[in-house]
Write a protein that holds these residues in place. Structure first.
Motif, PDB file in Angstrom:
ATOM      1  N   HIS A  17       9.164   4.683   2.234  1.00 43.38           N
ATOM      2  CA  HIS A  17       8.175   5.214   1.304  1.00 43.38           C
ATOM      3  C   HIS A  17       8.455   4.721  -0.119  1.00 43.38           C
ATOM      4  O   HIS A  17       7.541   4.286  -0.828  1.00 43.38           O
ATOM      5  CB  HIS A  17       8.197   6.739   1.361  1.00 43.38           C
ATOM      6  CG  HIS A  17       7.067   7.405   0.658  1.00 43.38           C
ATOM      7  ND1 HIS A  17       6.850   8.756   0.738  1.00 43.38           N
ATOM      8  CD2 HIS A  17       6.084   6.936  -0.157  1.00 43.38           C
ATOM      9  CE1 HIS A  17       5.793   9.078   0.020  1.00 43.38           C
ATOM     10  NE2 HIS A  17       5.317   7.980  -0.550  1.00 43.38           N
ATOM     11  N   LEU A  20       7.596   0.936  -0.401  1.00 40.49           N
ATOM     12  CA  LEU A  20       6.149   0.707  -0.472  1.00 40.49           C
ATOM     13  C   LEU A  20       5.573   1.162  -1.808  1.00 40.49           C
ATOM     14  O   LEU A  20       4.683   0.517  -2.361  1.00 40.49           O
ATOM     15  CB  LEU A  20       5.443   1.414   0.685  1.00 40.49           C
ATOM     16  CG  LEU A  20       5.725   0.828   2.061  1.00 40.49           C
ATOM     17  CD1 LEU A  20       5.096   1.686   3.143  1.00 40.49           C
ATOM     18  CD2 LEU A  20       5.236  -0.602   2.147  1.00 40.49           C
ATOM     19  N   TYR A  21       6.092   2.266  -2.328  1.00 40.62           N
ATOM     20  CA  TYR A  21       5.648   2.768  -3.634  1.00 40.62           C
ATOM     21  C   TYR A  21       5.935   1.729  -4.724  1.00 40.62           C
ATOM     22  O   TYR A  21       5.055   1.382  -5.518  1.00 40.62           O
ATOM     23  CB  TYR A  21       6.360   4.092  -3.940  1.00 40.62           C
ATOM     24  CG  TYR A  21       6.115   4.620  -5.329  1.00 40.62           C
ATOM     25  CD1 TYR A  21       4.947   5.315  -5.630  1.00 40.62           C
ATOM     26  CD2 TYR A  21       7.054   4.452  -6.339  1.00 40.62           C
ATOM     27  CE1 TYR A  21       4.720   5.821  -6.898  1.00 40.62           C
ATOM     28  CE2 TYR A  21       6.832   4.954  -7.605  1.00 40.62           C
ATOM     29  CZ  TYR A  21       5.671   5.639  -7.884  1.00 40.62           C
ATOM     30  OH  TYR A  21       5.443   6.136  -9.148  1.00 40.62           O
ATOM     31  N   LEU A  23       6.701  -1.584  -4.442  1.00 40.67           N
ATOM     32  CA  LEU A  23       6.018  -2.864  -4.249  1.00 40.67           C
ATOM     33  C   LEU A  23       4.512  -2.758  -4.538  1.00 40.67           C
ATOM     34  O   LEU A  23       3.942  -3.633  -5.188  1.00 40.67           O
ATOM     35  CB  LEU A  23       6.249  -3.383  -2.839  1.00 40.67           C
ATOM     36  CG  LEU A  23       7.675  -3.807  -2.513  1.00 40.67           C
ATOM     37  CD1 LEU A  23       7.784  -4.226  -1.048  1.00 40.67           C
ATOM     38  CD2 LEU A  23       8.151  -4.920  -3.436  1.00 40.67           C
ATOM     39  N   SER A  24       3.882  -1.708  -4.051  1.00 39.65           N
ATOM     40  CA  SER A  24       2.441  -1.550  -4.266  1.00 39.65           C
ATOM     41  C   SER A  24       2.105  -1.361  -5.734  1.00 39.65           C
ATOM     42  O   SER A  24       1.163  -1.972  -6.253  1.00 39.65           O
ATOM     43  CB  SER A  24       1.918  -0.354  -3.469  1.00 39.65           C
ATOM     44  OG  SER A  24       2.081  -0.566  -2.099  1.00 39.65           O
ATOM     45  N   ASN A  25       2.858  -0.511  -6.399  1.00 41.10           N
ATOM     46  CA  ASN A  25       2.566  -0.267  -7.809  1.00 41.10           C
ATOM     47  C   ASN A  25       2.937  -1.466  -8.675  1.00 41.10           C
ATOM     48  O   ASN A  25       2.237  -1.768  -9.649  1.00 41.10           O
ATOM     49  CB  ASN A  25       3.237   1.021  -8.285  1.00 41.10           C
ATOM     50  CG  ASN A  25       2.519   2.231  -7.745  1.00 41.10           C
ATOM     51  OD1 ASN A  25       1.323   2.413  -7.979  1.00 41.10           O
ATOM     52  ND2 ASN A  25       3.215   3.055  -7.004  1.00 41.10           N
ATOM     53  N   ALA A  27       2.665  -4.555  -7.674  1.00 43.47           N
ATOM     54  CA  ALA A  27       1.550  -5.483  -7.450  1.00 43.47           C
ATOM     55  C   ALA A  27       0.337  -5.094  -8.295  1.00 43.47           C
ATOM     56  O   ALA A  27      -0.327  -5.960  -8.887  1.00 43.47           O
ATOM     57  CB  ALA A  27       1.184  -5.514  -5.971  1.00 43.47           C
ATOM     58  N   GLN A  28       0.047  -3.811  -8.389  1.00 42.29           N
ATOM     59  CA  GLN A  28      -1.078  -3.360  -9.206  1.00 42.29           C
ATOM     60  C   GLN A  28      -0.855  -3.661 -10.687  1.00 42.29           C
ATOM     61  O   GLN A  28      -1.791  -4.076 -11.380  1.00 42.29           O
ATOM     62  CB  GLN A  28      -1.301  -1.860  -9.026  1.00 42.29           C
ATOM     63  CG  GLN A  28      -1.832  -1.494  -7.668  1.00 42.29           C
ATOM     64  CD  GLN A  28      -2.019  -0.012  -7.521  1.00 42.29           C
ATOM     65  OE1 GLN A  28      -2.627   0.622  -8.376  1.00 42.29           O
ATOM     66  NE2 GLN A  28      -1.500   0.544  -6.441  1.00 42.29           N
ATOM     67  N   SER A  46      -2.330   5.488  -9.806  1.00 35.42           N
ATOM     68  CA  SER A  46      -1.570   5.347  -8.564  1.00 35.42           C
ATOM     69  C   SER A  46      -0.101   5.706  -8.784  1.00 35.42           C
ATOM     70  O   SER A  46       0.505   6.390  -7.954  1.00 35.42           O
ATOM     71  CB  SER A  46      -1.681   3.911  -8.060  1.00 35.42           C
ATOM     72  OG  SER A  46      -0.849   3.709  -6.953  1.00 35.42           O
ATOM     73  N   TRP A  50       0.655   9.054  -6.662  1.00 28.45           N
ATOM     74  CA  TRP A  50       1.496   8.694  -5.524  1.00 28.45           C
ATOM     75  C   TRP A  50       2.934   9.136  -5.823  1.00 28.45           C
ATOM     76  O   TRP A  50       3.657   9.573  -4.930  1.00 28.45           O
ATOM     77  CB  TRP A  50       1.424   7.208  -5.271  1.00 28.45           C
ATOM     78  CG  TRP A  50       2.051   6.728  -3.997  1.00 28.45           C
ATOM     79  CD1 TRP A  50       2.802   7.436  -3.097  1.00 28.45           C
ATOM     80  CD2 TRP A  50       1.986   5.399  -3.494  1.00 28.45           C
ATOM     81  NE1 TRP A  50       3.195   6.628  -2.074  1.00 28.45           N
ATOM     82  CE2 TRP A  50       2.709   5.376  -2.285  1.00 28.45           C
ATOM     83  CE3 TRP A  50       1.396   4.233  -3.945  1.00 28.45           C
ATOM     84  CZ2 TRP A  50       2.858   4.220  -1.532  1.00 28.45           C
ATOM     85  CZ3 TRP A  50       1.542   3.091  -3.188  1.00 28.45           C
ATOM     86  CH2 TRP A  50       2.254   3.087  -1.993  1.00 28.45           C
TER      87      TRP A  50
END
Length: 71
Positions: A17, A20-21, A23-25, A27-28, A46, A50
């Motif tokens: 978790h 992913l938090y 890496l995703s943020n 990327a944003q 996010s 999140w």
């Protein structure tokens, strides 16, 4: 039927978790910097919301177990 996850499985799920938090943020934020840096910092939504969910996940993994009282 509810099964109890082992402590190692719960910690592994938390690590995934968190990964992913991040890496995703990240990327944003990169997309925001590259394509729309002059506008409102929209990745904040996010990151914050999140992040709240992530805090609850951390809390559920590291808080002491509650004793269940049967009625």
């Amino acid at each position: 039927m509810k099964t109890k996850k082992s402590e190692a499985a719960r910690k592994w799920g938390l690590r995934i978790h968190v990964l992913l938090y991040v890496l995703s943020n990240l990327a944003q934020v990169v997309v925001w910097v590259l394509y729309d840096p002059g506008s409102h910092f929209w990745p904040l939504w996010s990151i914050v919301f999140w992040g709240i969910g992530l805090v609850f996940h951390v809390w559920s993994v590291y808080s002491p177990p509650r004793s269940h009282i049967a009625h």
